[in-house]
Each structure stands twice: as C-alpha cells, then as structure tokens.
Design an enzyme around this catalytic site. Sequence first.
Site, PDB file in Angstrom:
ATOM      1  N   ASN A 158       0.803  -1.229   0.000  1.00  0.00           N
ATOM      2  CA  ASN A 158       0.000   0.000   0.000  1.00  0.00           C
ATOM      3  C   ASN A 158       0.834   1.278   0.000  1.00  0.00           C
ATOM      4  OD1 ASN A 158       0.642  -0.613   2.715  1.00  0.00           O
ATOM      5  ND2 ASN A 158      -0.983   0.729   3.416  1.00  0.00           N
ATOM      6  N   GLU A 257       3.648  -4.511  12.169  1.00  0.00           N
ATOM      7  CA  GLU A 257       2.686  -3.430  11.936  1.00  0.00           C
ATOM      8  C   GLU A 257       1.582  -4.028  11.071  1.00  0.00           C
ATOM      9  OE1 GLU A 257       4.937  -0.110  10.388  1.00  0.00           O
ATOM     10  OE2 GLU A 257       6.005   0.143  12.263  1.00  0.00           O
ATOM     11  N   CYS A 291      -3.342   1.715   6.295  1.00  0.00           N
ATOM     12  CA  CYS A 291      -3.739   0.974   7.500  1.00  0.00           C
ATOM     13  C   CYS A 291      -4.399   1.894   8.522  1.00  0.00           C
ATOM     14  CB  CYS A 291      -2.511   0.314   8.099  1.00  0.00           C
ATOM     15  SG  CYS A 291      -1.171   1.492   8.358  1.00  0.00           S
ATOM     16  N   GLU A 470       7.634   1.099  16.447  1.00  0.00           N
ATOM     17  CA  GLU A 470       8.789   1.613  15.727  1.00  0.00           C
ATOM     18  C   GLU A 470       8.629   3.127  15.632  1.00  0.00           C
ATOM     19  OE1 GLU A 470      10.621  -0.576  12.595  1.00  0.00           O
ATOM     20  OE2 GLU A 470       9.425  -2.357  12.969  1.00  0.00           O
TER      21      GLU A 470
HETATM   22  P1  NAD Z   1      -0.115  -9.141   3.188  1.00  0.00           P
HETATM   23  O1  NAD Z   1      -0.041  -9.621   4.588  1.00  0.00           O
HETATM   24  O2  NAD Z   1      -0.943  -9.906   2.228  1.00  0.00           O
HETATM   25  O3  NAD Z   1       1.338  -9.099   2.534  1.00  0.00           O
HETATM   26  C1  NAD Z   1       2.377  -8.328   3.105  1.00  0.00           C
HETATM   27  C2  NAD Z   1       3.704  -8.954   2.736  1.00  0.00           C
HETATM   28  O4  NAD Z   1       3.792 -10.241   3.351  1.00  0.00           O
HETATM   29  C3  NAD Z   1       3.912  -9.175   1.247  1.00  0.00           C
HETATM   30  O5  NAD Z   1       5.252  -8.900   0.940  1.00  0.00           O
HETATM   31  C4  NAD Z   1       3.606 -10.653   1.075  1.00  0.00           C
HETATM   32  O6  NAD Z   1       4.266 -11.259  -0.019  1.00  0.00           O
HETATM   33  C5  NAD Z   1       4.147 -11.212   2.383  1.00  0.00           C
HETATM   34  N1  NAD Z   1       3.550 -12.483   2.805  1.00  0.00           N
HETATM   35  C6  NAD Z   1       2.287 -12.940   2.573  1.00  0.00           C
HETATM   36  N2  NAD Z   1       2.136 -14.168   3.137  1.00  0.00           N
HETATM   37  C7  NAD Z   1       3.321 -14.471   3.736  1.00  0.00           C
HETATM   38  C8  NAD Z   1       3.787 -15.601   4.470  1.00  0.00           C
HETATM   39  N3  NAD Z   1       3.008 -16.671   4.695  1.00  0.00           N
HETATM   40  N4  NAD Z   1       5.054 -15.595   4.936  1.00  0.00           N
HETATM   41  C9  NAD Z   1       5.860 -14.524   4.718  1.00  0.00           C
HETATM   42  N5  NAD Z   1       5.473 -13.440   4.013  1.00  0.00           N
HETATM   43  C10 NAD Z   1       4.218 -13.405   3.538  1.00  0.00           C
HETATM   44  O7  NAD Z   1      -0.567  -7.623   3.269  1.00  0.00           O
HETATM   45  P2  NAD Z   1      -0.863  -6.637   2.047  1.00  0.00           P
HETATM   46  O8  NAD Z   1      -2.159  -7.034   1.431  1.00  0.00           O
HETATM   47  O9  NAD Z   1       0.348  -6.518   1.201  1.00  0.00           O
HETATM   48  O10 NAD Z   1      -1.029  -5.234   2.806  1.00  0.00           O
HETATM   49  C11 NAD Z   1      -2.233  -4.772   3.316  1.00  0.00           C
HETATM   50  C12 NAD Z   1      -2.296  -4.974   4.816  1.00  0.00           C
HETATM   51  O11 NAD Z   1      -1.185  -4.342   5.438  1.00  0.00           O
HETATM   52  C13 NAD Z   1      -3.515  -4.344   5.442  1.00  0.00           C
HETATM   53  O12 NAD Z   1      -4.040  -5.214   6.408  1.00  0.00           O
HETATM   54  C14 NAD Z   1      -2.966  -3.095   6.126  1.00  0.00           C
HETATM   55  O13 NAD Z   1      -3.736  -2.613   7.207  1.00  0.00           O
HETATM   56  C15 NAD Z   1      -1.628  -3.579   6.559  1.00  0.00           C
HETATM   57  N6  NAD Z   1      -0.707  -2.467   6.805  1.00  0.00           N
HETATM   58  C16 NAD Z   1      -0.394  -2.138   8.089  1.00  0.00           C
HETATM   59  C17 NAD Z   1       0.455  -1.052   8.351  1.00  0.00           C
HETATM   60  C18 NAD Z   1       0.794  -0.639   9.758  1.00  0.00           C
HETATM   61  O14 NAD Z   1       1.681   0.183   9.899  1.00  0.00           O
HETATM   62  N7  NAD Z   1       0.153  -1.163  10.769  1.00  0.00           N
HETATM   63  C19 NAD Z   1       0.983  -0.321   7.288  1.00  0.00           C
HETATM   64  C20 NAD Z   1       0.656  -0.698   5.997  1.00  0.00           C
HETATM   65  C21 NAD Z   1      -0.190  -1.779   5.758  1.00  0.00           C
END
Ligand code: NAD
Length: 490
Positions: A158, A257, A291, A470
């Site tokens: 995102n 996060e 997020c 962080e």
């Molecule tokens: P996601 O969890 O699908 O993927 C994030 C990353 O994790 C990607 O690089 C993906 O390839 C990797 N990944 C997926 N499955 C994995 C596994 N089993 N093992 C290791 N790595 C794995 O999330 P997304 O769809 O890319 O992002 C959206 C989400 O991120 C939303 O829930 C959003 O709220 C959250 N987010 C949180 C913050 C925060 O600061 N709290 C910031 C940005 C996004």
Amino acid sequence: MLPASLASLRNYVDGEFVSTERQFDNISPLHGRLLGRVHEADAALVDRAVQAARKALEGPWGRSTVDERAAWLHKVADVIERRFDEFVAAEVADTGRPVTQARNLDVFRAIANLRTFADLGKVAHGECFESRTAQGEALLNYTVRKPLGVVASISPWNLPILSMTWKAAPALICGNTLVVKPSEETPSSATLLAEAFHEAGVPPGVFNLVHGFGANSAGAAMSAHPGIDGITFTGESRTGSTIMKAVADGVKEVSFELGGKNAAIVFADCDFDAAVEGVLRSSFANTGQVCLCSERVYVERPIFERFVQALKAGAEKLRIGYPDEPGVDMGSLISHKHRAKVLSYFKLAVEEGATVVTGGGIPHFGDERDDGAFIQPTIWTGLPDTARCVREEVFGPVCHIAPFDTEEEVVRRANDSNYGLAGTLWTTNLQRAHRVARQFDTGIVWVNTWYVRDLRTPFGGTKLSGLGREGGRWSLDFYSEVSNICIKVG
Ligand code: NAD
C-alpha cells in the site's frame, strides 16, 4: 517514463543483480497491461541473501562507525533525490496512485526516513548507573547497543517505498544487514532502491533484495530461515500470525505493523468544516488503502445528518482518474483482484442492511479508464456495530457513519474492535480532547488532524494491529541488541 531496468526486475544479492528462471508478471492496475517481469527468489536464493548479509556483518560494514553508516544512508537518499522522478514513476506505475501523492508522500517520505534515522542513530545512547552494594562494592552499570544481526523485512503494497525505507533506515543505522522483500504487487520502487544502494557504494551484502510471494515463496523462506536474527513485517494481521508461528522455534525478535479498523469520533463541538475535510481524507486517502484510514466514523447525534450530507458531497466531488490527470484525487486500487475483494464488502454491506449514502460500485468513464481497477468512494450508514462490514478491515475507500449520544458510549463503541491501530478525534473542547484521546485503545491517536507523522514518535498498534513500536528511539531499540555491562570500580 519507467526506467528500463523495471522491464526485468531482478533480485539484488551480495552487491549483484541476480536473475532467476522463475518469473511472474508485474501488471498495471490502470489498464491490466504488463509493466515488467519479476525474477522470483526461491529458498536457495533467499539463503544466499542471508549468507551474504551474515558475511557483510564481518566486513567493513560490521566494523563501521555510526557516522560512516549515517553517511552511507545520506548517500542513498542523495541518489533517490537525484532519481526522484524515476521513483515517482515506479510507484505510480505499480499502484495507480496520483503522481502528486507519490511525489509529496511516498518518495518524499522515503528520503525523510533515510535522513531522519541517519541523524537519530548518531544520538542514540545507552544508560549509566552508579551504585554501591551492601558490602560496599562500588559498581558502574552501563548499556551498549549492538546490532541484532541479519534482519528480514517484509513489506506490503500500500505504501511500498515508504514502508521499506521506514524499516531499512533504522535497521541499517543500528549496524544490521538486511534481506528485504517488497510485496509481489509492488516490485518496482524496491528494485530502484537496490540500485540506489548500489550507486551509493554501500558494501555488498548489506542490503539484499529478494522478490516473490509469501507462502511457498520468498516470504515464507525468509521467515523460516534460521540465519535471520529478527524480522520486521508490515501487512495483514493473518500474515503476521503465520510469520510469528514460523519464527517461534528460533525465538526471533519480531516487530509487526498489521491491519486496522480505525474509528474517527466527531463531537458536535468540532470545527465542522475541518472535521468533514479531515474525515474525507482519513477515509479516502490512497483510495482507502492506508492501515490508518478511518473505516468507522461516529458522529454526535445533533450534527449526524448534516455531517453525513457534507461528507457525501465531499466524496462525490473527489476526482477519480489516471495518476497524471490534473486535479485527480483518487487513483485506482492496487489490483483488479483487490477491487473484487472490496466490491464483495460493498455487496455484503447491502446484505447486512446498510444504507448506501454514496458510491457502492465502479465508476463509469466511457473511455479506456474503464479497464482500470477504479472504484467509487463509498459511505454507508445504518449498520449495527456487530456487522462484519463494521468489524472487518475492507482496505478500500469506504466508511460507515453511525450516530452516538454520549462520550462514554462512543469510547466503548470505538474500542469494541479486534484491532487497535489508530483513533481520530474531532472536537474543540480541550479537556475532552485529552480525556478521550487517552481512552482510545490504540497505538496512535490524532486530534483534529490525521496521518501527520513526526518520525521521532512511536508508531504501532495494540491487539490484532501489531506487536511492538517503531519510530524514533523505539526503532533504534528494536533494531539493537542491548547489553548491560556491570563493572566493579571500587
Ligand atoms: P499481506 O499480509 O498480504 O502481505 C504483506 C507482505 O507479506 C507481502 O510482501 C507478502 O508477499 C508477504 N507475505 C504474505 N504471506 C506471507 C507468508 N506466509 N510468509 C511470509 N510473508 C508473507 O498484506 P498486504 O495485502 O500486502 O497489505 C495490506 C495490509 O497491510 C492491510 O491489512 C494493512 O492494514 C496492513 N498495513 C499495516 C500497516 C501498519 O503500519 N500497521 C501499514 C501498511 C499496511
């Protein structure tokens, strides 16, 4: 214009760009066309990256002073500044966001992350205590900071370059080496970042980039690798839980996060126009894919109807379109697949009994923009607090607005969530602002503003929204192994 290197997006391991046979497509969400082919890292390449990062800890990087590391980070920031437009183009191509956002938020913040942590690292300090035992021994206790070692960083799509540098900069200033993985949806700016590290002359193995997916791919290989000393992850709460299980055997340091279902509370004593403008931004910025976005809005009953109508008018004025269209406010979603997920929530909301105040579907342009993953900003009312659409993160441009009557009631309802990332409060009553702000069960609270960040402050969530903090010294604490040294001095 996309840099040529983004037609074939390679891994960066031990100071070299590495091709792989297994590749996948990087597709534009704006028209579904191919942007580039991404070289997917398998477990063997992830292992090479971890070994390279380990080796780099024993080389010049491992012996470097914080001043030298800060100088390297500033050099990387200089390269990004010099290649600013390429980073903007990469970010826009992968995500479909407005060019102005990529310039003013994403790439701007990437540079700020590198420079801020370069400078903060120089003033990171330990503690020192003098004491005397009952037997009269004089003691000097002091703490020293050492790097964790090899850190794995897994990022979401995102805010790609912003998230990656937010982790890389503090990890590196603390002396760690890195293996990073961007989301499979956004490989471009990460590839340029590897080029920036290369151009800046950062020693081989310090910054390693692997491309790939999560399960059965680079992400899973990183989290299961025994050579990783700590893992920093941003993404969905469910993925965080999977990674936590994978690292549990090795008892690795983790910083997570994760997702949010954030509440905004609007009191009748607010500055009405500022609150409407603020909630418009907090619900629809980045097409709702932050997020921190407010997907739940609680408005005090005397101004409820007026607020709903004003937010509706604001949402309907938002200009949706291509990233470089003049005055565009909202780009596309990250992909057609993600749009299908958001649309499934739009359908569910109606089934759950929502009134759709505005939006609820796909905009129709009557031209080639109809091929893009665009979606309408959407407002719902009328759902009970138990509805799935009020409890689950949609991660699209949507909010549900509900009326409330008392402060006590709204605090309880705002906190009635499995998530606890951010809360936003709109009021001109100073005492209420302080009183309610501290009752939010979230890691971050904004009062009369939203998503303004001083990078020295802590960032993170409670409950399903994350683990640890962080930002500022909290980042330096996570990326350091602190040792206490106790010396008998007399
Ligand atoms: P996601 O969890 O699908 O993927 C994030 C990353 O994790 C990607 O690089 C993906 O390839 C990797 N990944 C997926 N499955 C994995 C596994 N089993 N093992 C290791 N790595 C794995 O999330 P997304 O769809 O890319 O992002 C959206 C989400 O991120 C939303 O829930 C959003 O709220 C959250 N987010 C949180 C913050 C925060 O600061 N709290 C910031 C940005 C996004």
